[in-house]
Design a protein around this motif. Structure first.
Motif, PDB file in Angstrom:
ATOM      1  N   GLY A   1      -4.863  -4.248  -3.731  1.00 42.78           N
ATOM      2  CA  GLY A   1      -5.291  -2.876  -3.475  1.00 42.78           C
ATOM      3  C   GLY A   1      -6.337  -2.378  -4.456  1.00 42.78           C
ATOM      4  O   GLY A   1      -7.392  -2.976  -4.626  1.00 42.78           O
ATOM      5  N   THR A   2      -6.040  -1.285  -5.129  1.00 38.26           N
ATOM      6  CA  THR A   2      -6.931  -0.714  -6.137  1.00 38.26           C
ATOM      7  C   THR A   2      -6.484  -1.154  -7.526  1.00 38.26           C
ATOM      8  O   THR A   2      -5.348  -0.899  -7.927  1.00 38.26           O
TER       9      THR A   2
ATOM     10  N   LYS B   1     -11.963  -2.004  -6.349  1.00 35.74           N
ATOM     11  CA  LYS B   1     -11.340  -2.338  -5.079  1.00 35.74           C
ATOM     12  C   LYS B   1     -11.074  -3.835  -5.042  1.00 35.74           C
ATOM     13  O   LYS B   1     -11.944  -4.636  -5.342  1.00 35.74           O
TER      14      LYS B   1
ATOM     15  N   GLY C   1      -1.913  -3.073  -6.786  1.00 36.07           N
ATOM     16  CA  GLY C   1      -1.007  -2.719  -5.713  1.00 36.07           C
ATOM     17  C   GLY C   1      -0.420  -1.340  -5.933  1.00 36.07           C
ATOM     18  O   GLY C   1      -1.110  -0.414  -6.383  1.00 36.07           O
TER      19      GLY C   1
ATOM     20  N   GLU D   1       0.810  -1.218   0.000  1.00 34.77           N
ATOM     21  CA  GLU D   1       0.000   0.000   0.000  1.00 34.77           C
ATOM     22  C   GLU D   1       0.844   1.270   0.000  1.00 34.77           C
ATOM     23  O   GLU D   1       0.319   2.363  -0.178  1.00 34.77           O
TER      24      GLU D   1
ATOM     25  N   SER E   1      -8.360  -4.205   1.564  1.00 36.11           N
ATOM     26  CA  SER E   1      -7.706  -3.731   0.354  1.00 36.11           C
ATOM     27  C   SER E   1      -6.403  -3.014   0.672  1.00 36.11           C
ATOM     28  O   SER E   1      -6.367  -2.103   1.502  1.00 36.11           O
ATOM     29  N   GLY E   2      -5.329  -3.443   0.048  1.00 41.70           N
ATOM     30  CA  GLY E   2      -4.019  -2.843   0.252  1.00 41.70           C
ATOM     31  C   GLY E   2      -3.168  -3.545   1.282  1.00 41.70           C
ATOM     32  O   GLY E   2      -2.003  -3.199   1.467  1.00 41.70           O
ATOM     33  N   ASP E   3      -3.715  -4.561   1.954  1.00 39.71           N
ATOM     34  CA  ASP E   3      -3.003  -5.238   3.034  1.00 39.71           C
ATOM     35  C   ASP E   3      -2.120  -6.351   2.475  1.00 39.71           C
ATOM     36  O   ASP E   3      -2.593  -7.452   2.192  1.00 39.71           O
TER      37      ASP E   3
ATOM     38  N   GLU F   1      -1.742   2.419  -7.749  1.00 40.78           N
ATOM     39  CA  GLU F   1      -1.651   3.761  -7.163  1.00 40.78           C
ATOM     40  C   GLU F   1      -0.816   4.683  -8.044  1.00 40.78           C
ATOM     41  O   GLU F   1      -1.136   5.864  -8.195  1.00 40.78           O
TER      42      GLU F   1
END
Length: 360
Positions: A320-321, A314, A282, A110, A160-162, A286
């Motif tokens: 992640g996104t 998501k 991931g 993240e 999400s993002g973990d 971003e």
């Protein structure tokens, strides 16, 4: 990939809460599921043969995997925590193997890339397969197959993002090449086993099959095939009528398997690129969102003069996104409705591989 496939011989990493790193002077705080513990931000180095490498990189180095990849004596290993992640490096001393070695890096998925910290998957990167979300690529044209890069996303939880992003850059000498499938598998195994050990040590319950690695397909420089025979990332992206209007007759694609970055390129009958579809997950997702590419929401009413549209979704864990984009290679777009529809088809197919919510 179905949920059942996660329980087969090569299961994808299990999702639980993971670690988040922040470098502070000479110490690093790792926050895990509401608690915190501290690791020294120092540096350790090991050298020699036999069992010396077993304790290298704070005990996380997959020493046996690395020895199989670099069968030279006198290997030297070191690890270090930096602001952009945890590093574990193995090298062959001068005179014993040139600049052969492996450098692995692990960071929170993240965490956004810094201005100088982006880790590109590499040209022609192919998915790892075997239930992993990762890719393999060769180095530049000058190094041929003597250099390889592995990029791997490991889930630590369902949020999400973990998760973690792990990468490995390998260098071979003495006529060895990553064009050898066994060499590719060894580099992947060295990274996977090291990353899983690191994950367990830092509170990320990522699980994977440490006994075997997927048979990584060789990256292909020119992967064009007729559009009608698309079976990977380009399958079903456009229908026959749209393809005729666009003059599309060929595709450059990879297998439809989870990767940090996935691409589909539609080209003319002669192979000239026309439209590029990209899915990024991931930190790569971003980075796509923060980039100044001028993409407009595919679901919006605004028309992009260059036909550059975007969708997002998501996704659980390290993914992640998910960010999905279409870009006309010549910067000229006339059929905007079909561009949006084609992007939707590409995004839905990719998101399904990553168990994401429906793209919008």
């Amino acid at each position: 990939m179905s949920e059942d496939s996660r329980n087969q011989a090569n299961p994808a990493p299990r999702r639980r809460r993971g670690a988040r790193l922040t470098a502070v002077a000479s110490a690093v705080a790792v926050v895990v599921a509401g608690g915190a513990f501290w690791l020294s931000g120092g540096y350790d180095a090991w050298s020699g043969t036999g069992t010396a490498l077993e304790g290298a990189c704070e005990g996380d180095l997959a020493a046996g995997r690395v020895r199989a990849l670099l069968p030279d004596s006198g290997l030297t290993a070191s690890s270090e925590l930096r602001q952009d992640g945890w590093y574990c490096s193995v090298s062959v001393p001068d005179g014993a193997g040139g600049d052969a070695g492996v450098e692995m890096r692990i960071r929170n998925a993240e965490e956004p890339f810094g201005p100088d910290a982006s880790i590109a998957p590499g040209e022609g990167a192919v998915p790892l397969g075997g239930g992993w979300t990762g890719s393999f690529s060769y180095g530049d044209e000058d190094t041929g197959g003597s250099r390889g890069r592995v990029v791997l996303l490991l889930d630590c939880g369902a949020e999400s993002g973990d998760g973690l992003l792990a990468t490995a850059d390998g260098r071979l000498v003495g006529g060895r090449s990553f064009k050898d499938g066994a060499a590719r598998a060894r580099l992947v195994s060295a990274l996977a086993d090291t990353a899983l050990s690191y994950a367990r040590r830092t509170g990320c319950d990522a699980a994977g099959d440490t006994g075997r690695a997927p048979e990584v397909a060789a990256p292909v420089v020119d992967a064009r095939r007729p559009l009608a025979k698309a079976s990977g990332t380009c399958r079903g992206v456009v229908d026959a009528a749209t393809a005729r209007r666009w003059g599309a007759g060929a595709v450059a694609e990879t297998a439809a398997q989870p990767a940090p970055v996935e691409r589909c390129v539609l080209g003319s009958g002669l192979g000239t690129p026309l439209y590029t579809f990209t899915a990024s997950y991931g930190p790569y997702g971003e980075a796509a969102l923060s980039g100044d590419g001028g993409a407009l929401p595919a679901a919006g009413k605004a028309v992009s003069p260059k036909g550059h549209y975007r969708m997002t979704a998501k996704c659980p864990g390290a993914d992640g996104t998910g960010v999905y984009e279409i870009t006309p290679d010549d910067g000229l777009a006339l059929d905007h409705a079909s561009l949006r529809k084609a992007l939707g088809s590409f995004a839905v197919a990719s998101a399904a591989l990553h168990h994401c919510r429906p793209p919008a």
